[in-house]
Design a protein around this motif. Structure first.
Motif, short mmCIF file in Angstrom:
data_model
loop_
_atom_site.label_atom_id
_atom_site.label_comp_id
_atom_site.label_asym_id
_atom_site.label_seq_id
_atom_site.Cartn_x
_atom_site.Cartn_y
_atom_site.Cartn_z
N LEU A 63 -3.23 21.78 11.99
CA LEU A 63 -3.48 20.49 12.63
C LEU A 63 -3.72 20.66 14.13
N LYS A 64 -2.93 21.49 14.79
CA LYS A 64 -3.10 21.69 16.23
C LYS A 64 -4.48 22.26 16.55
N VAL A 65 -4.95 23.17 15.73
CA VAL A 65 -6.31 23.72 15.93
C VAL A 65 -7.34 22.61 15.72
N GLU A 66 -7.14 21.80 14.67
CA GLU A 66 -8.07 20.70 14.43
C GLU A 66 -8.10 19.73 15.61
N LEU A 67 -6.95 19.40 16.14
CA LEU A 67 -6.90 18.45 17.26
C LEU A 67 -7.53 19.04 18.50
N LYS A 68 -7.39 20.33 18.70
CA LYS A 68 -7.95 20.98 19.88
C LYS A 68 -9.46 21.16 19.75
N MET A 69 -9.92 21.57 18.56
CA MET A 69 -11.32 21.92 18.36
C MET A 69 -12.15 20.78 17.75
N GLY A 70 -11.47 19.76 17.24
CA GLY A 70 -12.17 18.66 16.61
C GLY A 70 -12.47 18.87 15.14
N LYS A 71 -12.07 20.03 14.62
CA LYS A 71 -12.27 20.34 13.20
C LYS A 71 -11.39 21.52 12.82
#
Length: 73
Positions: A63-71
């Motif tokens: 989730l943290k990667v998704e929030l940072k990268m948008g996906k």
């Protein structure tokens, strides 16, 4: 979704919402909305991904990667 899978998804969801509240200083409704509207939650809820058998911390990292990268990468 099978009861056992739903139980595991619910447990991970509860933990991730708590992580979001603590790490991002969010209130409960904001944390719930953020997670429930994420691609990570969509994948967690999809029994075919098997993500529900991973640890809450592992799913939170996704989730943290998704929030940072948008996906999700």
């Amino acid at each position: 979704m099978k009861k056992k899978v739903q139980y595991l998804v619910d447990g991970i969801t509860k933990d991730i919402i708590a992580y979001l509240m603590k790490d991002n200083n969010l209130d409960l409704p904001s944390a719930v909305s953020l997670f429930h509207n994420s691609e990570t939650f969509e994948k967690l809820s999809d029994e075919s991904t098997g993500l529900y058998i991973e640890s809450s911390a592992y799913v939170y990292e996704i989730l943290k990667v998704e929030l940072k990268m948008g996906k999700i990468l």
